[in-house]
Design a protein around this motif. Structure first.
Motif, PDB file in Angstrom:
ATOM      1  N   TRP A  31       7.916  -4.597 -11.985  1.00  0.00           N
ATOM      2  CA  TRP A  31       7.684  -3.466 -10.893  1.00  0.00           C
ATOM      3  C   TRP A  31       8.300  -4.467  -9.759  1.00  0.00           C
ATOM      4  O   TRP A  31       8.052  -5.538  -9.531  1.00  0.00           O
ATOM      5  CB  TRP A  31       6.529  -2.894 -10.905  1.00  0.00           C
ATOM      6  CG  TRP A  31       6.666  -1.673  -9.750  1.00  0.00           C
ATOM      7  CD1 TRP A  31       7.140  -0.509  -9.733  1.00  0.00           C
ATOM      8  CD2 TRP A  31       6.357  -1.716  -8.285  1.00  0.00           C
ATOM      9  NE1 TRP A  31       7.103  -0.044  -8.762  1.00  0.00           N
ATOM     10  CE2 TRP A  31       6.491  -0.577  -7.832  1.00  0.00           C
ATOM     11  CE3 TRP A  31       5.709  -2.816  -7.626  1.00  0.00           C
ATOM     12  CZ2 TRP A  31       6.207  -0.249  -6.398  1.00  0.00           C
ATOM     13  CZ3 TRP A  31       5.446  -2.681  -6.177  1.00  0.00           C
ATOM     14  CH2 TRP A  31       5.839  -1.420  -5.433  1.00  0.00           C
ATOM     15  N   TYR A  32       9.116  -3.630  -8.947  1.00  0.00           N
ATOM     16  CA  TYR A  32       9.441  -4.196  -7.580  1.00  0.00           C
ATOM     17  C   TYR A  32       9.602  -3.270  -6.527  1.00  0.00           C
ATOM     18  O   TYR A  32      10.021  -1.914  -6.815  1.00  0.00           O
ATOM     19  CB  TYR A  32      10.873  -5.196  -8.057  1.00  0.00           C
ATOM     20  CG  TYR A  32      11.778  -4.034  -8.329  1.00  0.00           C
ATOM     21  CD1 TYR A  32      12.001  -3.874  -9.793  1.00  0.00           C
ATOM     22  CD2 TYR A  32      12.940  -3.363  -7.321  1.00  0.00           C
ATOM     23  CE1 TYR A  32      13.165  -3.155 -10.193  1.00  0.00           C
ATOM     24  CE2 TYR A  32      13.738  -2.400  -7.898  1.00  0.00           C
ATOM     25  CZ  TYR A  32      13.782  -2.307  -9.298  1.00  0.00           C
ATOM     26  OH  TYR A  32      15.003  -1.697  -9.798  1.00  0.00           O
ATOM     27  N   SER A  33       9.451  -3.547  -5.278  1.00  0.00           N
ATOM     28  CA  SER A  33       9.680  -2.567  -4.136  1.00  0.00           C
ATOM     29  C   SER A  33      10.085  -3.566  -2.821  1.00  0.00           C
ATOM     30  O   SER A  33       9.455  -4.507  -2.645  1.00  0.00           O
ATOM     31  CB  SER A  33       8.548  -1.844  -3.928  1.00  0.00           C
ATOM     32  OG  SER A  33       8.559  -1.389  -2.470  1.00  0.00           O
ATOM     33  N   THR A  34      11.037  -3.266  -2.263  1.00  0.00           N
ATOM     34  CA  THR A  34      11.591  -4.151  -1.208  1.00  0.00           C
ATOM     35  C   THR A  34      10.552  -3.903   0.004  1.00  0.00           C
ATOM     36  O   THR A  34      10.668  -4.698   0.839  1.00  0.00           O
ATOM     37  CB  THR A  34      13.205  -3.680  -0.638  1.00  0.00           C
ATOM     38  OG1 THR A  34      13.126  -2.294  -0.929  1.00  0.00           O
ATOM     39  CG2 THR A  34      14.014  -4.370  -1.778  1.00  0.00           C
ATOM     40  N   MET A  35       9.884  -2.925   0.112  1.00  0.00           N
ATOM     41  CA  MET A  35       9.032  -2.548   1.046  1.00  0.00           C
ATOM     42  C   MET A  35       7.667  -3.433   0.767  1.00  0.00           C
ATOM     43  O   MET A  35       6.838  -3.360   1.927  1.00  0.00           O
ATOM     44  CB  MET A  35       8.445  -1.036   1.087  1.00  0.00           C
ATOM     45  CG  MET A  35       7.460  -0.631   2.040  1.00  0.00           C
ATOM     46  SD  MET A  35       8.660  -0.703   3.745  1.00  0.00           S
ATOM     47  CE  MET A  35       8.831   1.047   3.869  1.00  0.00           C
ATOM     48  N   TYR A  36       7.363  -4.051  -0.069  1.00  0.00           N
ATOM     49  CA  TYR A  36       6.009  -4.783  -0.194  1.00  0.00           C
ATOM     50  C   TYR A  36       5.832  -5.701   0.536  1.00  0.00           C
ATOM     51  O   TYR A  36       4.678  -5.776   1.137  1.00  0.00           O
ATOM     52  CB  TYR A  36       5.926  -5.293  -1.775  1.00  0.00           C
ATOM     53  CG  TYR A  36       4.630  -4.879  -2.513  1.00  0.00           C
ATOM     54  CD1 TYR A  36       4.492  -3.577  -2.869  1.00  0.00           C
ATOM     55  CD2 TYR A  36       3.838  -5.778  -2.617  1.00  0.00           C
ATOM     56  CE1 TYR A  36       3.227  -3.458  -3.445  1.00  0.00           C
ATOM     57  CE2 TYR A  36       2.672  -5.613  -3.268  1.00  0.00           C
ATOM     58  CZ  TYR A  36       2.267  -4.212  -3.592  1.00  0.00           C
ATOM     59  OH  TYR A  36       0.955  -3.919  -4.411  1.00  0.00           O
ATOM     60  N   GLY A  37       6.541  -6.625   1.101  1.00  0.00           N
ATOM     61  CA  GLY A  37       6.530  -7.517   2.250  1.00  0.00           C
ATOM     62  C   GLY A  37       5.915  -7.017   3.365  1.00  0.00           C
ATOM     63  O   GLY A  37       5.090  -7.187   4.045  1.00  0.00           O
ATOM     64  N   LEU A  38       6.590  -5.946   4.097  1.00  0.00           N
ATOM     65  CA  LEU A  38       6.415  -5.350   5.308  1.00  0.00           C
ATOM     66  C   LEU A  38       4.965  -4.517   5.128  1.00  0.00           C
ATOM     67  O   LEU A  38       4.433  -4.467   5.998  1.00  0.00           O
ATOM     68  CB  LEU A  38       7.571  -4.467   5.755  1.00  0.00           C
ATOM     69  CG  LEU A  38       8.808  -5.202   6.049  1.00  0.00           C
ATOM     70  CD1 LEU A  38       9.733  -4.040   6.776  1.00  0.00           C
ATOM     71  CD2 LEU A  38       8.289  -6.085   7.161  1.00  0.00           C
ATOM     72  N   TYR A  39       4.913  -3.850   4.109  1.00  0.00           N
ATOM     73  CA  TYR A  39       3.777  -2.968   3.845  1.00  0.00           C
ATOM     74  C   TYR A  39       2.434  -3.967   3.835  1.00  0.00           C
ATOM     75  O   TYR A  39       1.536  -3.644   4.561  1.00  0.00           O
ATOM     76  CB  TYR A  39       3.711  -2.351   2.455  1.00  0.00           C
ATOM     77  CG  TYR A  39       2.617  -1.575   2.058  1.00  0.00           C
ATOM     78  CD1 TYR A  39       2.065  -0.461   2.464  1.00  0.00           C
ATOM     79  CD2 TYR A  39       1.859  -2.310   1.085  1.00  0.00           C
ATOM     80  CE1 TYR A  39       0.891   0.293   2.199  1.00  0.00           C
ATOM     81  CE2 TYR A  39       0.571  -1.463   0.756  1.00  0.00           C
ATOM     82  CZ  TYR A  39       0.126  -0.193   1.544  1.00  0.00           C
ATOM     83  OH  TYR A  39      -0.921   0.417   0.902  1.00  0.00           O
TER      84      TYR A  39
END
Lengths: 483, 408
Positions: free
Chosen positions: B216-224
């Motif tokens: 799974w991946y999400s570019t938002m994970y870091g900022l979240y």
């Protein structure tokens, strides 16, 4: 608000000795004299650009969208690029006036008025593009949900394009109200100085402002509440613009980081535009002591931060395109950087990630001319960012037989030119009819400036035993202290 | 002119280059460190030991949950420590004056980062139980392999601890020599540090949390995750400030400081919700199978209740509770909301970690709670020790006057 305890390290926000009356005179002066030759020339150029744009729009509407360079694969390009570009520009004003107000950033006082005006004009420019792209703009009211007799014709509440209609109109209304409320004390100032018809017009606009304690108290309460209401709007507008793309399933568009990344990019481009306008304004008006180098420096710092977030988003997207193992994602990003539109991509990266890094250097941050050049480059870069996101994600889709290239026609370029014409026409008119700097708010920071100058002079006198310091501007400070 | 000078002589301002004149007037006693929470320290020590015992038992009985619980506890505590560091750096880089009088609290949180670091490194031996890619290599093995993963982890933790060390050292040095150069250097350190934390924090979130779901991946994970850091930091600072000022240890703190902390909790909690919504809404809307797995796991079985509870505790309740002005100005009330937000922070991390395993239903019992107890109590102990190592009021900070005359 007590300024007594302010640290030594604070610098005054007005760098020349000025009385309160002096500030009023200076800021009102452009409205009270005849337009200069420079202004007239600039206005003519802007109006001609606007006229070219109006002609191109009527041509588009008469002949149809076919006069644009769109094709079956790239069905959405130049107009939406310009739309997002202008909406983005329109983010700095409300950030400066609302968010910086909540964060007690006093330096906003001399730039917020013009930045908010710029915001409104930019949002107007932005709003035109979707309306033009409708092809039949007289049916634009179909976007509004209201009971009607057109059978089952009803708006699609699940479409982010409809959310856009709500988000942008809300943003425009709230920004306009916020701007107008902030103008009230200054409108009254202009009223009190004017004669005849002008006095009557400004008298109506000032809503009977009388400068009493009660009026000020209510004004400040309303201003604070509006700032709090406007703050989420700074984020919501570009969030929803980003969702125009991100709710799709298209590689390069569908990525969860889009909302905060678009918001950061919008603030980034908005500040670049504010800097561009402010640097020119302070030079022409000789307001270097009101819009000081420190104001410019603070704005470049906001650019470093928002540019950093934009850079982080670029990097994250690229990393994730590889990490995900999704071949379509990987292709899209490879195509962006090394495909036929690679040149646009590298303009975008160098202007948006490379250029702002120069602001780490203090000399660059404090040189208005350098800032102006870099801010213009950032504006170019941010226009290209939208072009890259939109066109390169579309032009090579899942079916190689439908791959196509897109290039704008002269008509599309003329409409873009026209939007700049509209923007500058409105801005130039604004510089003639309203106070460009918030007179009342700048007066609020004069006392500290005077005390600071006084203290510096006293220290100098003590150290060098030289002549007594000049007392210009001190009556304000002294009277404030006594009261 | 003389009127103006009277104002200066009264200690409300001072001339450049002699940053300590006014500070001396504000704080009569010379800067001296004294122990903090002497009564609480033994309790925390006992709790740490109890937690360690519980961890030992769970390691034997439920090894997978023991490591997963340790990971959740470690990340939560790291968020608090990093949150303190980020808060201090943000205040420095923006030349903020209001928080100077309470700056020892975020500094102490940052100084306790090593506790979270050790706990996180403790997860490495059990990596194979948590991270699917250890035994079934991921398509991007160049990134997800154990040696490189451990090296990145070590590097990131060292970076954060190093930044915290330089920050607190320079801040304490100013107590002794009153030199302005510490303030200037901290500003430079902060700009660079925040840049590095933005990058390393993103990588940390991708590695330690996102890669639990191998594909799974999400570019938002870091900022979240970084938004969670901000919430954790401000909540913990609020708890520290309220508890210390209750005991009269932070004389400079008034309602206006509590109000500001309350506003920041309100704002950061809403920022977290904004990023939560953005990630969830876009994945729900596009409905791509490779993306929805994450939310499918968290909204099915017994997880669904916790999933929505998370949104209520991290945003819904704090948003309502902190909305009134009077609420943000009340130390007791903000303290309660801060404790709620810290508990909710753990829940958010737990929901990032635990559903990635095989469990169909959530289990919050000995393995999870003992790890949280051990790591949390040990963190608290180290924070208290750090608070005792420097005077709680940084008397020579050039912004102290502003902070003590916080105009609201």
């Amino acid at each position: 608000m007590s300024e007594h305890a302010l640290s030594d390290l604070r610098e005054p926000l007005v760098t020349e000795p000025r009385t309160m009356a002096g500030i009023t005179d200076e800021v009102c002066a452009p409205m009270e004299r005849r337009p200069s030759i420079l202004w007239t020339l600039a206005f003519l150029v802007a109006v001609v650009a606007l006229a070219i744009g109006v002609w191109a729009v009527q041509h588009t509407i008469r002949k149809g969208i076919g006069v644009w360079g769109l094709n079956k694969t790239v069905g959405w390009a130049f107009d939406i690029t310009n739309f997002v570009f202008w909406v983005g520009i329109g983010h700095a004003g409300t950030l400066i006036s609302a968010i910086l107000f909540l964060f007690r950033q006093k330096w906003r006082t001399s730039v917020n008025r013009a930045a908010e005006a710029m915001t409104l004009f930019a949002v107007m420019c932005a709003g035109l593009f979707p309306i033009i792209h409708m092809g039949r703009p007289w049916l634009g009211f179909w976007m509004l949900p209201y009971p009607n007799t057109r059978g089952s014709l009803w708006v699609n509440f699940r479409s982010p394009l409809l959310w856009d209609v709500f988000a942008i109109s809300t943003y425009f209304i709230v920004s306009a109200v916020f701007w107008y409320v902030g103008l009230l004390p200054d409108l009254a100032t202009v009223r009190d100085r004017a004669k005849g018809l002008k006095r009557r017009i400004f008298g109506v606009l000032a809503l009977g402002w009388n400068g009493s304690q009660k009026t000020w108290l209510r004004y400040e309460t309303v201003y604070l509440l509006l700032a709090a209401l406007a703050t989420p709007l700074v984020l919501s507008v570009h969030t929803i613009v980003s969702m125009d793309f991100a709710t799709s399933v298209l590689p390069g568009w569908h990525t969860p980081i889009f909302p905060p990344y678009f918001v950061a990019g919008a603030v980034f481009s908005g500040f670049a535009m504010v800097l561009t306008l402010m640097i020119i304004t302070r030079k022409i008006m000789r307001w270097e002591h009101l819009i000081t180098v420190r104001h410019l420096e603070n704005m470049t710092k906001v650019i470093i931060v928002t540019g950093g977030i934009v850079g982080l988003a670029y990097g994250t997207e690229f990393f994730m395109a590889w990490y995900s193992g999704n071949m379509y994602e990987a292709f899209t990003f490879k195509n962006r950087a090394f495909g036929p539109y690679g040149w646009a991509y590298w303009i975008m990266v160098s202007c948006n990630v490379g250029v702002p890094q120069l602001f780490w250097i203090k000399k660059v941050r404090t040189s208005p001319w350098m800032i102006l050049i870099l801010a213009l480059l950032i504006n170019v870069g941010m226009w290209f960012e939208r072009f890259v996101i939109i066109v390169t994600s579309l032009h090579r889709d899942f079916l190689p037989s439908s791959w196509a290239m897109y290039a704008p026609t002269l008509i599309e370029l003329a409409i873009l030119l026209g939007s700049f014409g509209l923007f500058f026409t409105l801005f130039l008119l604004f510089t003639r009819v309203l106070p460009m700097i918030s007179i009342a708010e700048v007066k609020g920071v004069l006392g500290f400036a005077a005390r600071k100058r006084e203290a510096a002079a006293a220290a100098k006198a003590k150290a060098g035993g030289s002549s007594a310091p000049g007392g210009v501007g001190l009556p304000i400070a002294a009277s404030k202290e006594r009261s | 002119m003389s009127v103006v000078n009277v104002g200066h002589d009264a200690g409300h301002g001072h001339d450049g280059g002699h940053g300590h004149d006014a500070a001396d007037l504000h704080a009569a006693p010379p800067p001296k460190a004294s122990p903090v929470g002497l009564g609480a320290q033994p309790v925390l020590l006992v709790l740490t030991l109890l937690g360690l015992g519980g961890m030992g038992v769970s390691l034997l009985l439920w090894p997978q949950r023991a490591f997963s619980g340790l990971l959740a506890a470690a990340v939560t505590v790291l968020m608090v420590g990093l949150g303190g560091l980020v808060f201090a750096l943000l205040m420095a880089v923006s030349n903020a004056g209001w928080a100077t009088t309470l700056k020892r609290v975020p500094e102490a949180l940052a100084a306790a980062l090593p506790v979270g670091a050790i706990a996180l490194l403790g997860v490495l031996p059990g990596a194979a139980l948590l991270f699917g890619w250890v035994e079934h290599p991921h398509g991007r093995g160049a990134w997800l392999n154990l040696p490189f993963f451990a090296a990145r982890m070590g590097g990131i933790l060292l970076l954060w601890i190093g930044l915290a060390f330089i920050l607190t050292r320079s801040s304490r040095a100013q107590d002794r020599d009153a030199a302005l150069r510490h303030t200037r250097r901290t500003v430079a350190l902060s700009a660079l540090g925040l840049l590095l934390i933005g990058l390393s924090g993103s990588v940390a979130a991708f590695d330690w949390l996102m890669s639990l779901e191998t594909h799974w991946y999400s570019t938002m994970y870091g900022l979240y995750s970084l938004s969670g850091v901000l919430v954790a930091g401000v909540s913990a600072i609020t708890i520290g400030v309220v508890l210390l000022s209750r005991r009269g240890r932070l004389p400079g703190v008034g309602d206006n400081h509590i109000h500001d902390l309350g506003k920041l909790m309100f704002g950061f909690s809403t920022l977290w919700a904004y990023l939560w919504l953005s990630q969830w809404l876009l994945i729900w809307y596009a409905n791509l199978p490779e993306e929805t797995t994450y939310y499918l796991a968290r909204t099915s079985g017994g997880w669904s209740f916790l999933f929505w509870l998370n949104l209520v505790l991290n945003w819904g309740l704090p948003f309502v509770l902190l909305m009134p002005r009077a609420a943000k100005r009340s130390p007791e009330h903000t303290l309660r909301v801060a404790i709620l937000l810290l508990a909710a922070r753990w829940l958010d991390v737990y929901l990032m970690v635990a559903p990635s395993g095989d469990a169909i239903h959530p289990g919050i019992s000995l393995p999870e709670l003992s790890a949280l107890l051990a790591v949390g109590a040990c963190f608290g102990l180290v924070v208290l020790r750090a608070l005792g190592r420097a005077p709680l009021t940084p008397v020579h900070d050039p912004y102290l006057g502003e902070s003590q005359h916080h105009p609201g």
